[in-house]
Design an enzyme around this catalytic site. Structure first.
Site, PDB file in Angstrom:
ATOM      1  N   GLU A 292       8.361  12.897   5.598  1.00  0.00           N
ATOM      2  CA  GLU A 292       7.461  12.888   4.273  1.00  0.00           C
ATOM      3  C   GLU A 292       6.718  11.494   4.471  1.00  0.00           C
ATOM      4  O   GLU A 292       6.950  10.542   3.863  1.00  0.00           O
ATOM      5  CB  GLU A 292       8.739  12.255   3.614  1.00  0.00           C
ATOM      6  CG  GLU A 292      10.036  13.392   3.362  1.00  0.00           C
ATOM      7  CD  GLU A 292      11.154  12.892   2.804  1.00  0.00           C
ATOM      8  OE1 GLU A 292      11.424  11.518   2.752  1.00  0.00           O
ATOM      9  OE2 GLU A 292      12.011  13.685   2.374  1.00  0.00           O
ATOM     10  N   PRO A 293       5.660  11.719   4.962  1.00  0.00           N
ATOM     11  CA  PRO A 293       4.581  10.555   4.805  1.00  0.00           C
ATOM     12  C   PRO A 293       3.913  10.437   3.633  1.00  0.00           C
ATOM     13  O   PRO A 293       3.728  11.646   3.049  1.00  0.00           O
ATOM     14  CB  PRO A 293       3.618  10.976   5.983  1.00  0.00           C
ATOM     15  CG  PRO A 293       3.750  12.467   6.075  1.00  0.00           C
ATOM     16  CD  PRO A 293       5.017  12.818   5.684  1.00  0.00           C
ATOM     17  N   GLY A 294       3.633   9.195   3.097  1.00  0.00           N
ATOM     18  CA  GLY A 294       3.014   9.110   1.989  1.00  0.00           C
ATOM     19  C   GLY A 294       1.618   8.289   2.223  1.00  0.00           C
ATOM     20  O   GLY A 294       0.503   8.716   2.364  1.00  0.00           O
ATOM     21  N   ARG A 331      -0.441  -4.364  -5.564  1.00  0.00           N
ATOM     22  CA  ARG A 331       0.140  -4.736  -4.275  1.00  0.00           C
ATOM     23  C   ARG A 331       0.088  -6.124  -3.818  1.00  0.00           C
ATOM     24  O   ARG A 331       0.957  -6.806  -3.325  1.00  0.00           O
ATOM     25  CB  ARG A 331      -0.222  -3.773  -3.215  1.00  0.00           C
ATOM     26  CG  ARG A 331      -0.158  -2.181  -3.314  1.00  0.00           C
ATOM     27  CD  ARG A 331      -0.336  -1.343  -1.993  1.00  0.00           C
ATOM     28  NE  ARG A 331       0.265  -1.669  -0.939  1.00  0.00           N
ATOM     29  CZ  ARG A 331       0.041  -2.368  -0.021  1.00  0.00           C
ATOM     30  NH1 ARG A 331      -1.361  -2.932   0.308  1.00  0.00           N
ATOM     31  NH2 ARG A 331       0.975  -2.796   0.939  1.00  0.00           N
ATOM     32  N   TYR A 335       3.516  -7.747  -3.171  1.00  0.00           N
ATOM     33  CA  TYR A 335       3.827  -8.075  -1.883  1.00  0.00           C
ATOM     34  C   TYR A 335       3.352  -9.012  -1.230  1.00  0.00           C
ATOM     35  O   TYR A 335       3.211  -9.339  -0.130  1.00  0.00           O
ATOM     36  CB  TYR A 335       3.868  -6.549  -1.233  1.00  0.00           C
ATOM     37  CG  TYR A 335       4.133  -5.540  -1.528  1.00  0.00           C
ATOM     38  CD1 TYR A 335       5.508  -5.189  -2.115  1.00  0.00           C
ATOM     39  CD2 TYR A 335       3.484  -4.453  -1.795  1.00  0.00           C
ATOM     40  CE1 TYR A 335       6.163  -4.090  -2.381  1.00  0.00           C
ATOM     41  CE2 TYR A 335       3.748  -3.045  -2.323  1.00  0.00           C
ATOM     42  CZ  TYR A 335       5.136  -2.903  -2.780  1.00  0.00           C
ATOM     43  OH  TYR A 335       5.627  -1.798  -3.070  1.00  0.00           O
ATOM     44  N   CYS A 361      -4.001 -12.487 -17.612  1.00  0.00           N
ATOM     45  CA  CYS A 361      -3.408 -13.872 -17.684  1.00  0.00           C
ATOM     46  C   CYS A 361      -2.221 -13.978 -17.126  1.00  0.00           C
ATOM     47  O   CYS A 361      -1.129 -14.153 -17.763  1.00  0.00           O
ATOM     48  CB  CYS A 361      -3.089 -13.800 -19.206  1.00  0.00           C
ATOM     49  SG  CYS A 361      -4.682 -13.606 -20.262  1.00  0.00           S
ATOM     50  N   GLU A 362      -2.348 -13.997 -15.772  1.00  0.00           N
ATOM     51  CA  GLU A 362      -1.171 -14.191 -14.697  1.00  0.00           C
ATOM     52  C   GLU A 362      -1.642 -14.778 -13.562  1.00  0.00           C
ATOM     53  O   GLU A 362      -2.878 -14.383 -13.117  1.00  0.00           O
ATOM     54  CB  GLU A 362      -0.575 -13.022 -14.396  1.00  0.00           C
ATOM     55  CG  GLU A 362       0.242 -12.105 -15.409  1.00  0.00           C
ATOM     56  CD  GLU A 362       1.709 -12.502 -15.837  1.00  0.00           C
ATOM     57  OE1 GLU A 362       2.070 -13.389 -14.980  1.00  0.00           O
ATOM     58  OE2 GLU A 362       2.088 -12.275 -16.903  1.00  0.00           O
ATOM     59  N   TYR A 389      -0.237   3.974  -3.189  1.00  0.00           N
ATOM     60  CA  TYR A 389       0.384   2.616  -4.071  1.00  0.00           C
ATOM     61  C   TYR A 389      -0.763   1.758  -4.851  1.00  0.00           C
ATOM     62  O   TYR A 389      -0.535   0.660  -4.928  1.00  0.00           O
ATOM     63  CB  TYR A 389       1.262   1.866  -3.306  1.00  0.00           C
ATOM     64  CG  TYR A 389       2.229   2.777  -2.359  1.00  0.00           C
ATOM     65  CD1 TYR A 389       3.292   3.369  -3.145  1.00  0.00           C
ATOM     66  CD2 TYR A 389       2.302   3.045  -1.162  1.00  0.00           C
ATOM     67  CE1 TYR A 389       4.297   4.179  -2.605  1.00  0.00           C
ATOM     68  CE2 TYR A 389       3.085   3.952  -0.606  1.00  0.00           C
ATOM     69  CZ  TYR A 389       4.220   4.420  -1.177  1.00  0.00           C
ATOM     70  OH  TYR A 389       5.032   5.449  -0.500  1.00  0.00           O
TER      71      TYR A 389
HETATM   72  C1  LIG Z   1       8.452   6.284  -0.353  1.00  0.00           C
HETATM   73  C2  LIG Z   1       9.116   7.339   0.276  1.00  0.00           C
HETATM   74  C3  LIG Z   1       8.536   8.066   1.054  1.00  0.00           C
HETATM   75  C4  LIG Z   1       6.991   7.753   1.865  1.00  0.00           C
HETATM   76  O1  LIG Z   1       7.081   6.395   2.140  1.00  0.00           O
HETATM   77  P1  LIG Z   1       5.439   6.005   2.907  1.00  0.00           P
HETATM   78  O2  LIG Z   1       5.804   4.635   3.364  1.00  0.00           O
HETATM   79  O3  LIG Z   1       4.353   6.081   1.842  1.00  0.00           O
HETATM   80  O4  LIG Z   1       5.022   7.088   4.060  1.00  0.00           O
HETATM   81  C5  LIG Z   1       9.082   9.029   1.962  1.00  0.00           C
HETATM   82  N1  LIG Z   1      10.361   9.435   1.518  1.00  0.00           N
HETATM   83  C6  LIG Z   1      11.146   8.653   0.760  1.00  0.00           C
HETATM   84  C7  LIG Z   1      12.454   9.135   0.316  1.00  0.00           C
HETATM   85  C8  LIG Z   1      10.465   7.656  -0.134  1.00  0.00           C
HETATM   86  O5  LIG Z   1      11.054   7.147  -1.115  1.00  0.00           O
END
Ligand SMILES: *Cc1c(COP(=O)(O)O)cnc(C)c1O
Length: 433
Positions: A292-294, A331, A335, A361-362, A389
């Protein structure tokens, strides 16, 4: 005053490059995009997304052409419909964390069987929508959630395919806000309670146990924590089999990091091969693996373009005040994340050291600190690695309209989201009679 003459550490970018002192998105100068569409402006490169996806996909098919893993894009990283559609056409499925994301996936015509639904607090309405749509799997994070899913499935007279999200208690060695696989995180089912929870799931009449799942964090730049997590999850699969619970798929989550300039994450294909080979070596090649890469698919496929409004010299610091803020890119404020910031056109000026800040204004509204930049008012800067993100975390704080989003494909630019209009921001508000 502190002077910084260090060059900006730059990420490796597939879709953006500098030629003859000018930055380009594929074949289009960023300067012409700024002129045509205004700023702030998110710009995505189709080529960069394509290359990142292919890097994963190469490792997902074995030597005999057999598919051993599928990519489900974690759409919370960037859920613009154009990006989702692009990935769907490549063959990706999706990882969802809300009913809103389910609606987006259905809006681009994603196959329900290509959707997995994660999240620690799914509402009854969200579970109902997911079951009605017929998603491949709901990743469950607690016993009360399991019971809720069973109740809803009973009412809908359907069966609910589930996996349990295991908290493997490994340290992903990343920022505490994006680490999710440690004992004290809110995510997943505590390792020592997993077997018990599977036993309960097996007793619920409308629940079909089909998989096991973990996700240990985000922006992880080494492979070792993943191998630890895989080992711990596979140990559970072995024990479950002894008890007669058959696990068909192994969802290893996302979280592979990208370079924002200083990090050196593993190569996507090598990383994926290492993981999948490890699963096979332990004798689990028969399991369907889901990744599940994002961030690693889209993070370096986007930049945020901004205009320098004012250069404000100070006794301690010089400020470069730009038309983009924490409202467009949260971000750094959230972070203390580093994003490389580059002028889109090189100039023969003496660089000065600036804090690049927005108009909100922060005091937390900053985008980069102590950056050496050769710039004048009216110049444009590109904030790099903003594809993940970025827009999805944007807000309307200070009644700021969110920026347009553009996707570049070769020498064509497409508006994939219109710039918001200020009047729309309060169109749903009412004063008292
Ligand atoms: C956020 C998330 C991802 C993706 O994370 P990345 O760091 O963007 O790759 C995959 N699975 C789950 C369940 C998540 O909450």
């Amino acid at each position: 005053m502190m002077v910084n003459n260090r060059p900006t550490p730059l990420p490796h970018l597939a879709g953006f490059s500098q030629r003859d002192g000018q930055w380009y998105a594929e074949n289009i100068p960023l300067a012409s995009l700024a002129k045509d569409y205004g700023t702030p402006l998110y710009i995505y490169s189709k080529r960069a997304i394509t290359e990142a996806y292919q890097a994963y996909d190469r490792a997902c098919v074995d030597k005999n052409g057999q598919r051993r893993a599928r990519i489900h894009f974690a759409m919370k990283a960037n859920s613009n419909l154009a990006i989702l559609d692009c990935l769907k056409r490549f063959g990706a499925g999706f990882d969802l964390v809300s009913g809103g994301e389910l609606a987006r996936a259905l809006a681009i015509g994603a196959e329900p069987a290509s959707l997995v639904f994660a999240g620690v607090g799914k509402s009854a309405a969200e579970i109902t929508a997911a079951l009605k749509a017929g998603v491949k799997c709901i990743n469950v994070e607690s016993i009360p959630e399991l019971q809720q899913i069973n109740r809803i499935a009973t009412a809908l007279q359907c069966r609910a395919p589930i996996s349990l999200r295991v908290n493997p208690d490994v340290d992903a060695q990343t920022h505490p806000y994006i680490s999710t696989g440690l004992k004290d995180n809110k995510f997943g089912i505590a390792y020592h309670e997993v077997l018990k929870t599977y036993r309960e799931a097996a007793l619920l009449p409308q629940i079909d146990v089909i998989g096991i799942d973990c996700h240990i964090g985000s922006q992880i730049t080494t492979t070792a924590p993943y191998l630890d997590a895989v080992d711990k999850v596979l140990d559970l699969v072995v024990q479950l089999k002894k008890e007669g619970v058959v696990i068909r798929h192994l969802d290893l989550g996302g979280g592979l990091g990208i370079s924002y300039g200083t990090e050196t994450p593993p190569d996507i294909t090598e990383f994926t091969n290492t993981l999948l080979n490890h699963v096979a070596e332990r004798g689990f090649a028969h399991l369907d693996v889901i990744l599940e890469p994002g961030r690693s698919l889209v993070g370096n496929a986007g930049v945020l373009l901004t205009r320098v409004e004012y250069l404000k010299p100070g006794a301690e610091k010089n400020f470069c005040i730009v038309d983009t803020a924490m409202t467009e890119l949260m971000r750094p404020a959230l972070y203390e994340a580093y994003h490389a910031i580059v002028p889109i056109q090189e100039k023969e000026l003496t660089p000065q050291t600036y804090d690049v800040v927005g108009p909100v204004c922060e005091s937390g509204d900053w985008l980069g600190r102590d950056r050496s930049l050769a710039i004048e008012e009216g110049d444009y800067l590109a904030i790099l690695s903003a594809g993940a993100y970025g827009f999805v975390m944007s807000s309307n704080y200070n009644t700021r309209a969110r920026p347009a989003e553009i996707m570049v494909d070769g020498d064509k630019a497409y508006v994939v989201r219109d710039r918001e209009h200020v009047n729309d921001l309060f169109a749903g508000e009412r004063t008292l009679p």
